[in-house]
Design a protein around this motif. Structure first.
Motif, short mmCIF file in Angstrom:
data_model
loop_
_atom_site.label_atom_id
_atom_site.label_comp_id
_atom_site.label_asym_id
_atom_site.label_seq_id
_atom_site.Cartn_x
_atom_site.Cartn_y
_atom_site.Cartn_z
N THR A 225 0.83 -1.20 0.00
CA THR A 225 0.00 0.00 0.00
C THR A 225 0.86 1.24 0.00
OG1 THR A 225 -1.75 -1.18 1.18
CG2 THR A 225 -1.82 1.23 1.24
N TYR A 226 1.91 1.24 0.81
CA TYR A 226 2.83 2.39 0.87
C TYR A 226 3.39 2.70 -0.52
CZ TYR A 226 7.16 4.93 1.96
OH TYR A 226 8.17 5.85 1.99
N ARG A 227 3.87 1.68 -1.21
CA ARG A 227 4.49 1.90 -2.51
C ARG A 227 3.47 2.31 -3.57
NH1 ARG A 227 7.84 -3.58 -1.47
NH2 ARG A 227 9.62 -2.68 -0.36
N ALA A 228 2.26 1.78 -3.46
CA ALA A 228 1.24 2.11 -4.45
C ALA A 228 0.87 3.59 -4.42
CB ALA A 228 0.01 1.25 -4.22
N LYS A 229 1.07 4.24 -3.27
CA LYS A 229 0.69 5.65 -3.12
C LYS A 229 1.82 6.61 -3.50
CE LYS A 229 -2.78 4.98 0.53
NZ LYS A 229 -3.19 5.36 1.90
N ARG B 218 9.42 10.80 -7.95
CA ARG B 218 8.88 12.12 -7.64
C ARG B 218 8.99 12.49 -6.16
NH1 ARG B 218 3.20 12.39 -11.12
NH2 ARG B 218 4.14 12.08 -13.19
N THR B 219 9.35 11.56 -5.31
CA THR B 219 9.43 11.83 -3.87
C THR B 219 10.73 11.29 -3.31
OG1 THR B 219 8.39 11.44 -1.71
CG2 THR B 219 8.11 9.73 -3.35
N PRO B 220 11.33 12.00 -2.36
CA PRO B 220 12.59 11.52 -1.76
C PRO B 220 12.37 10.47 -0.69
CG PRO B 220 11.98 13.62 -0.78
CD PRO B 220 10.96 13.35 -1.86
N GLU B 221 11.14 10.09 -0.42
CA GLU B 221 10.87 9.12 0.66
C GLU B 221 11.49 7.77 0.32
OE1 GLU B 221 6.69 10.32 -0.01
OE2 GLU B 221 6.48 9.82 2.14
N PRO B 222 11.95 7.05 1.35
CA PRO B 222 12.53 5.71 1.11
C PRO B 222 11.46 4.71 0.73
CG PRO B 222 12.38 6.14 3.47
CD PRO B 222 12.00 7.43 2.79
N ALA C 294 4.90 19.23 -3.41
CA ALA C 294 3.48 19.56 -3.48
C ALA C 294 2.83 18.74 -4.58
CB ALA C 294 3.31 21.06 -3.73
N GLY C 295 1.61 18.31 -4.34
CA GLY C 295 0.89 17.50 -5.31
C GLY C 295 1.10 16.02 -5.13
N GLU C 296 2.17 15.65 -4.43
CA GLU C 296 2.40 14.23 -4.13
C GLU C 296 1.68 13.86 -2.84
OE1 GLU C 296 3.93 13.84 -7.50
OE2 GLU C 296 3.99 12.09 -6.16
N TYR C 297 1.47 12.55 -2.66
CA TYR C 297 0.80 12.07 -1.46
C TYR C 297 1.56 12.53 -0.21
CZ TYR C 297 -1.16 8.79 1.96
OH TYR C 297 -1.76 8.24 3.07
N GLY C 298 0.85 13.26 0.70
CA GLY C 298 1.49 13.75 1.92
C GLY C 298 2.42 14.90 1.70
N GLY C 299 2.25 15.63 0.62
CA GLY C 299 3.17 16.71 0.30
C GLY C 299 3.36 17.70 1.44
#
Length: 847
Positions: free
Chosen positions: A318-322, A327-331, A406-411
């Motif tokens: 679920t984490y990866r699907a979102k 586009r995001t620096p999150e691991p 901005a615009g990404e999940y949890g931006g």
């Protein structure tokens, strides 16, 4: 074995690890001249067997740097000189956190030999591959001979224990300890998800006590040295989660290099049984293989990638699907759980997204289980905060700080507000309790409680609560004090409940129904909770406001006032808050034996006493405890209409228990697992309770179903036969047997047999004084053989017997119209005691 003669340091490669071996010709065992080099050679040859039984267990070491004639060093914690590649795990103790070595490979075993570690001691549990402690996988009994006893006596006790363990479907394997006695190991196959170290320790303690009672001249279960002369101590305590036992195949630091050596049962019959040296153990291992290999069955399933464990690898789906990694620096995390060291971690991240909130994450089973906290962590136990569970995050997210575009999940901006490790106290589907430890904000105890229903639109709704009891508080215990789901579902509204007048009479408790096997087979743990069936006196417990302090009133199921009989239970008044009074609770009064198990026979010694002098005298010999398991009234308001789960949570909230009051949790797992746990603990049975059901006072309901291990039946005593009746040696002062009856469906007493075993002589004498004589039989249908010598009694006393079976279907009671020698009878009845809390009209056939 050839002796290594070189004293020069040698660099060797073991399992791709480089080690420097020094002083190989140093003598470790002066009596035999055994050197360090020979010890290292032994460890290399014995490694496959030793590692099988020691790996993934936190090892405690005994080191003799100058040989066994020198000083011994006892070491738990790894020091700075430990190679970085040595596997380790951290355990937090009360005052410190220690890093323990895991003896998982030959390189580590060789390093231990190089550092003069001769003895390796390990517990009966292992770490899982993700670093979480697993349940115990084996039971151990340490048979330790006292002065005047030796290995032959230990072997005799081992055979006695073997018979009992095999009766419990456990297959014990003997090990001569290499020191004085014998260890018995048994693999706990199939019990890995239901047993705790405390539960296994309790079973072992009970077994030791039983052996002592059956063989008092040979066995002792008490650690006192003054009791051990000529006897064998059955040391059960090494099943405690914090205790260790010498690892099988480990050397001993004795005068000679003896070993904790697996043996056959045939060898234990040898009157010349002795301990084995390391050379003998190697010869046997080459010839016979590892005699202890079946012991590994207790842990293999825990470490293999079972479907349940493989499911954790997909938790990040679920984490990866979102998120889009471009586009995001999150691991994005590894493909499988990390094999992290140390205590589990937590992180709280301040998240400036569309709305400011804090993300609370706990490391659990290879991921960070996560909740969003709109108002952050609560700092006041009276103020609970909303928590919304979100998707699991990868462990790397614990160190993430940065800007989500901005615009990404949890931006928004993410910073770490707090981080550290935590001690887990409870992790259930609907409840988590953890003690957080951080250098930044200190230690605190928090509880997370699900308030939404599983599978519903609000299933991710939780609350987070700062508990009343906090680390460092001196409050006499660490019992749960989290709020109830009932409070949470009402939005955790604050305010005082309205007061109501306590009932003039205590309500009658709700009663359970004996369930047929077909109905039990359909019970689902999602819909049912499983509690211990306590072997004692049922009691409705009222805690009422008094002039100076609260007053506890105890009422039996039959309406009898038990308050003066059990004065020590007034202690409950000091375990509740005045704001929650009046309280009406449901529970059981029990008398615990030396093993902490309810003993109905011991409870009999406290029954039916009202004179203060008699009560105090009996109390000095037998104390009682109170087990609470339901709430009927809180703050003067009835809660009987609420579901079981809410009432149980309310009970946990209002009572802060300490001895002699207990509020035990329900048993883990499904009915089979609950029954197995209860059986191993030698308890009476299990009560299954429907989670959504209300409490119905005074009614027998199918929302509560009881299951007993032993067959017991409540009976009405209608008469007695003198001891030795009809033999010419009749003794009218002593009862030889009691005549028993049970009401049929119309309330008519029907004869069901007699009981003549299970009595002490004092019981037989007391029966004659207790029963009120009458001239005629108070029922029809007593066979002439039983009636001819009978003394009849008024049918007003209720007792309980254990029995083997019925001669025919007990549903046929009354079908024979009271014809003698017909109708169902109890077979092989054994006396259990009087039921002071029951009336004749309460008795039913326990189908």
């Amino acid at each position: 074995m050839a002796r290594t003669s070189s004293s020069k340091p040698q660099t060797v490669v073991v399992d791709d690890r480089r080690l420097q071996l020094t002083n190989l010709d140093k003598v470790y065992y002066p009596a035999t001249g055994t050197t360090k080099g020979e010890v290292l050679q032994y460890l290399a040859q014995v490694a496959p067997a030793l590692l099988r039984h020691a790996s993934y267990r936190p090892a405690t070491r005994k080191r003799w740097p100058d040989g066994v004639a020198g000083q011994m060093f006892f070491q738990k914690n790894l020091d700075a000189s430990t190679p970085s590649w040595v596997p380790r795990r951290s355990i937090r103790h009360r005052t410190s956190t220690n890093d323990y070595v895991l003896v998982n490979d030959l390189a580590t075993l060789t390093w231990l030999g190089q550092t003069a570690t001769l003895e390796i001691h390990v517990p009966q549990w292992r770490f899982g591959r993700t670093g979480s402690p697993l349940p115990p996988d084996r039971l151990v009994l340490d048979l330790d001979p006292g002065p005047g006893a030796g290995l032959p006596e230990c072997a005799e006790v081992a055979r006695l224990a073997r018979d009992i363990l095999r009766g419990m479907d456990l297959d014990p394997l003997p090990v001569t300890s290499g020191s004085k006695g014998i260890h018995l190991y048994a693999a706990l196959v199939g019990h890995d998800e239901s047993l705790t170290a405390d539960a296994v320790s309790a079973v072992a303690h009970e077994l030791a006590r039983h052996l002592e009672s059956e063989h008092p001249d040979l066995v002792v279960s008490d650690m006192k040295k003054s009791l051990r002369a000529g006897k064998v101590l059955v040391d059960w305590s090494q099943n405690n989660g914090s205790k260790t036992t010498i690892a099988p195949y480990s050397l001993r630091g004795r005068d000679e290099p003896t070993v904790a050596a697996p043996r056959t049962w045939e060898e234990l019959d040898d009157p010349d049984l002795r301990h084995l040296s390391f050379t003998e153990v190697l010869e046997r291992l080459e010839r016979d293989g590892d005699l202890l290999e079946p012991l590994a069955a207790g842990h293999l399933a825990q470490l293999e990638p079972t479907p349940e464990r493989m499911a954790t690898f997909d938790k990040l789906e679920t984490y990866r699907a979102k998120r889009d990694p471009d586009r995001t620096p999150e691991p994005f995390g590894p493909e499988s759980p990390a094999d992290g060291d140390g205590a589990p971690t937590f992180v709280i991240q301040e998240h400036h997204a569309r709305r400011l909130h804090w993300d609370f994450r706990l490391e659990h089973e290879g991921v960070l289980v996560s909740w969003a906290l709109p108002k952050g962590e609560p700092t006041d136990p009276k103020q609970n905060h909303l928590a919304v569970q979100t998707e699991d995050h990868p462990l790397e997210y614990g160190s993430f700080e940065g800007t989500i575009p901005a615009g990404e999940y949890g931006g928004g901006e993410v910073t770490i507000w707090d981080a550290g490790t935590y001690d887990l106290e409870k992790w259930r589907e609907d409840e988590v309790i953890a003690v957080l430890h951080s250098e930044r904000r200190g230690s605190r105890r928090l509880a997370l409680i699900r308030t939404g229903g599983r599978g519903g639109d609000d299933e991710n709704s939780w609350l987070i609560h700062r508990t009343k009891t906090q680390p460092g508080d001196d409050q006499g215990g660490d019992e749960d004090d989290e709020p109830s789901p009932a409070q949470a579902s009402r939005g955790a509204r604050s305010g005082q409940a309205g007061r109501g007048e306590p009932p003039a009479e205590a309500p009658r408790p709700m009663l359970a129904t004996t369930a047929p096997a077909a109905e039990l087979a359909r019970l689902d743990a999602e819909d049912w909770a499983f509690e211990v069936k306590w072997d004692g006196f049922r009691a409705v417990v009222e805690v009422l406001p008094g002039d100076d302090e609260a007053v506890v009133r105890l009422t039996s199921r039959s309406g009898q006032d038990l308050t003066v009989t059990f004065p020590e239970l007034q202690a409950l008044a000091g375990m509740v808050d005045a704001d929650d009074l009046p309280l009406v609770l449901d529970g059981e009064i029990v008398a615990l034996d030396a093993d902490g198990r309810p003993s109905f026979r011991r409870l009999q010694q406290r029954a039916n006493l009202t004179r203060p002098r008699d009560v105090e005298k009996a109390r000095r010999g037998v104390g009682v405890d109170l087990v609470l398991f339901d709430a009927l009234v809180v703050g003067g308001r009835a809660v009987t209409g609420r579901p079981y789960t809410e009432r149980r949570a309310e009970l946990a909230r209002v009572v802060t228990p300490r001895r002699p009051v207990h509020v035990p949790d329900a048993l883990d797992g499904d009915l089979d697992e609950a029954l197995e746990t209860s059986r191993l603990m030698r308890l009476e049975g299990v009560v299954a309770k429907r989670r959504r059901a209300a409490y119905t006072p005074g009614r027998r309901s199918r929302d509560w179903l009881k299951v007993k291990h032993a067959r017991t039946q409540e009976v009405v005593v209608v008469g007695w036969r003198p001891l030795h009746a009809g033999t010419g040696r009749e003794d009218a002062r002593l009862a030889g047997s009691l005549l028993l009856a049970v009401p049929d469906d119309d309330g008519v007493l029907r004869f069901v047999g007699k009981v003549g075993t299970g009595f002490k002589e004092a019981d037989r004498r007391a029966v004659v004084r207790r029963l009120r004589p009458v001239d005629d039989a108070p029922l029809d249908g007593v066979p002439r053989a039983e009636a001819v010598h009978a003394r009849w009694a008024a049918p007003e006393q209720v007792a309980e017997v254990e029995y083997g079976d019925w001669t025919s279907d007990p549903g046929d009671l009354g079908a024979t119209d009271g014809a003698p020698d017909e109708g169902p009878r109890l077979r092989h009845s054994v006396w259990r005691g009087w039921r002071e809390d029951k009336r004749p009209e309460d008795v039913r056939v326990e189908r």
